[in-house]
Design a protein around this motif. Structure first.
Motif, mmCIF file in Angstrom:
data_model
loop_
_atom_site.group_PDB
_atom_site.id
_atom_site.type_symbol
_atom_site.label_atom_id
_atom_site.label_comp_id
_atom_site.label_asym_id
_atom_site.label_seq_id
_atom_site.Cartn_x
_atom_site.Cartn_y
_atom_site.Cartn_z
ATOM 1 N N ASP A 11 -0.642 12.480 2.415
ATOM 2 C CA ASP A 11 -1.950 12.084 2.957
ATOM 3 C C ASP A 11 -2.932 11.758 1.830
ATOM 4 O OD1 ASP A 11 -1.076 12.386 5.590
ATOM 5 O OD2 ASP A 11 -1.914 14.405 5.802
ATOM 6 N N TRP A 14 -1.916 8.285 0.244
ATOM 7 C CA TRP A 14 -2.303 7.086 0.999
ATOM 8 C C TRP A 14 -3.818 6.916 1.050
ATOM 9 C CZ3 TRP A 14 1.351 4.160 0.417
ATOM 10 C CH2 TRP A 14 2.678 4.460 0.715
ATOM 11 N N VAL A 66 -2.622 3.714 7.869
ATOM 12 C CA VAL A 66 -1.363 4.420 8.076
ATOM 13 C C VAL A 66 -1.126 4.509 9.575
ATOM 14 C CG1 VAL A 66 -0.136 6.606 7.778
ATOM 15 C CG2 VAL A 66 -1.602 5.741 5.941
ATOM 16 N N ARG A 67 0.045 4.070 9.997
ATOM 17 C CA ARG A 67 0.398 4.119 11.418
ATOM 18 C C ARG A 67 1.133 5.403 11.773
ATOM 19 N NH1 ARG A 67 1.748 -1.586 13.788
ATOM 20 N NH2 ARG A 67 2.684 -0.198 15.301
ATOM 21 N N ARG A 68 2.001 5.866 10.853
ATOM 22 C CA ARG A 68 2.818 7.037 11.177
ATOM 23 C C ARG A 68 3.465 7.566 9.910
ATOM 24 N NH1 ARG A 68 8.262 7.217 14.793
ATOM 25 N NH2 ARG A 68 8.748 5.348 13.610
ATOM 26 N N ILE A 69 3.577 8.883 9.833
ATOM 27 C CA ILE A 69 4.293 9.555 8.749
ATOM 28 C C ILE A 69 5.225 10.564 9.400
ATOM 29 C CG2 ILE A 69 4.124 11.050 6.728
ATOM 30 C CD1 ILE A 69 1.255 9.942 6.335
ATOM 31 N N SER A 78 6.802 6.660 5.687
ATOM 32 C CA SER A 78 5.452 6.271 6.109
ATOM 33 C C SER A 78 5.482 4.826 6.578
ATOM 34 C CB SER A 78 4.457 6.371 4.947
ATOM 35 O OG SER A 78 4.371 7.678 4.445
ATOM 36 N N GLU A 79 4.825 4.572 7.701
ATOM 37 C CA GLU A 79 4.601 3.203 8.163
ATOM 38 C C GLU A 79 3.117 2.926 8.000
ATOM 39 O OE1 GLU A 79 6.041 2.061 12.091
ATOM 40 O OE2 GLU A 79 7.151 3.957 12.126
ATOM 41 N N TYR A 80 2.789 1.789 7.402
ATOM 42 C CA TYR A 80 1.387 1.453 7.243
ATOM 43 C C TYR A 80 1.212 -0.060 7.197
ATOM 44 C CZ TYR A 80 2.791 1.439 2.299
ATOM 45 O OH TYR A 80 3.433 1.212 1.109
ATOM 46 N N SER A 93 7.555 2.866 3.722
ATOM 47 C CA SER A 93 7.818 3.548 2.459
ATOM 48 C C SER A 93 8.713 4.744 2.727
ATOM 49 C CB SER A 93 6.505 4.025 1.833
ATOM 50 O OG SER A 93 6.760 4.932 0.776
ATOM 51 N N GLN A 107 10.254 0.640 -0.794
ATOM 52 C CA GLN A 107 9.232 0.046 0.063
ATOM 53 C C GLN A 107 9.715 -1.298 0.609
ATOM 54 O OE1 GLN A 107 5.671 0.031 -2.465
ATOM 55 N NE2 GLN A 107 4.951 1.786 -1.297
#
Length: 127
Positions: A11, A14, A66-69, A78-80, A93, A107
């Motif tokens: 967190d 990002w 950030v959409r989801r971790i 991680s999706e961002y 990532s 990535q």
């Protein structure tokens, strides 16, 4: 490093990336970390090289979300979305941790595209 500590480190990473804080962004990496971009065939070896590469990016993002971790133990995904000059790059990532720091990151970057009309009856549109 236990799961809550890794999640907190991700967190911070990002948030620093979104803010352009190059020092804090790269604290998460081992000195000998390896980051790969499979779509371009590039491999960046070492935290110093990774930070230098990112510090010299010609354009600063106009948005970062950030959409989801998700993750557990030593592997986290991680999706961002990064916006550069009005164009969104959907990014994934995959971080692999050793001793509480990222030792390997992969990535993937993808552009958005228009959904074909033929499948409209089976899908919902994201907001």
């Amino acid at each position: 490093m236990e799961t809550p500590n890794i999640r907190a480190a991700i967190d911070r990473h990002w948030a620093a990336s979104a803010a352009g804080d190059q020092v804090t962004e790269h604290e998460i990496y081992h000195d000998d970390a390896v980051c790969s971009y499979p779509q371009s065939g590039e491999v960046i070896r070492g935290r110093h090289n990774l930070q230098a590469l990112r510090s010299h990016h010609p354009g600063k993002p106009s948005g970062f979300a950030v959409r989801r971790i998700v993750g557990e133990g030593g592997v986290w995904v991680s999706e961002y979305v990064i916006d550069y000059a009005g164009k969104s790059a959907f990014t994934v990532s995959i971080m692999e941790f050793r001793d509480g720091k990222v030792m390997r990151e992969t990535q993937y970057f993808a552009d958005s595209f228009e959904a074909p009309a033929w499948r409209g009856q089976w899908v919902e549109r994201e907001a």
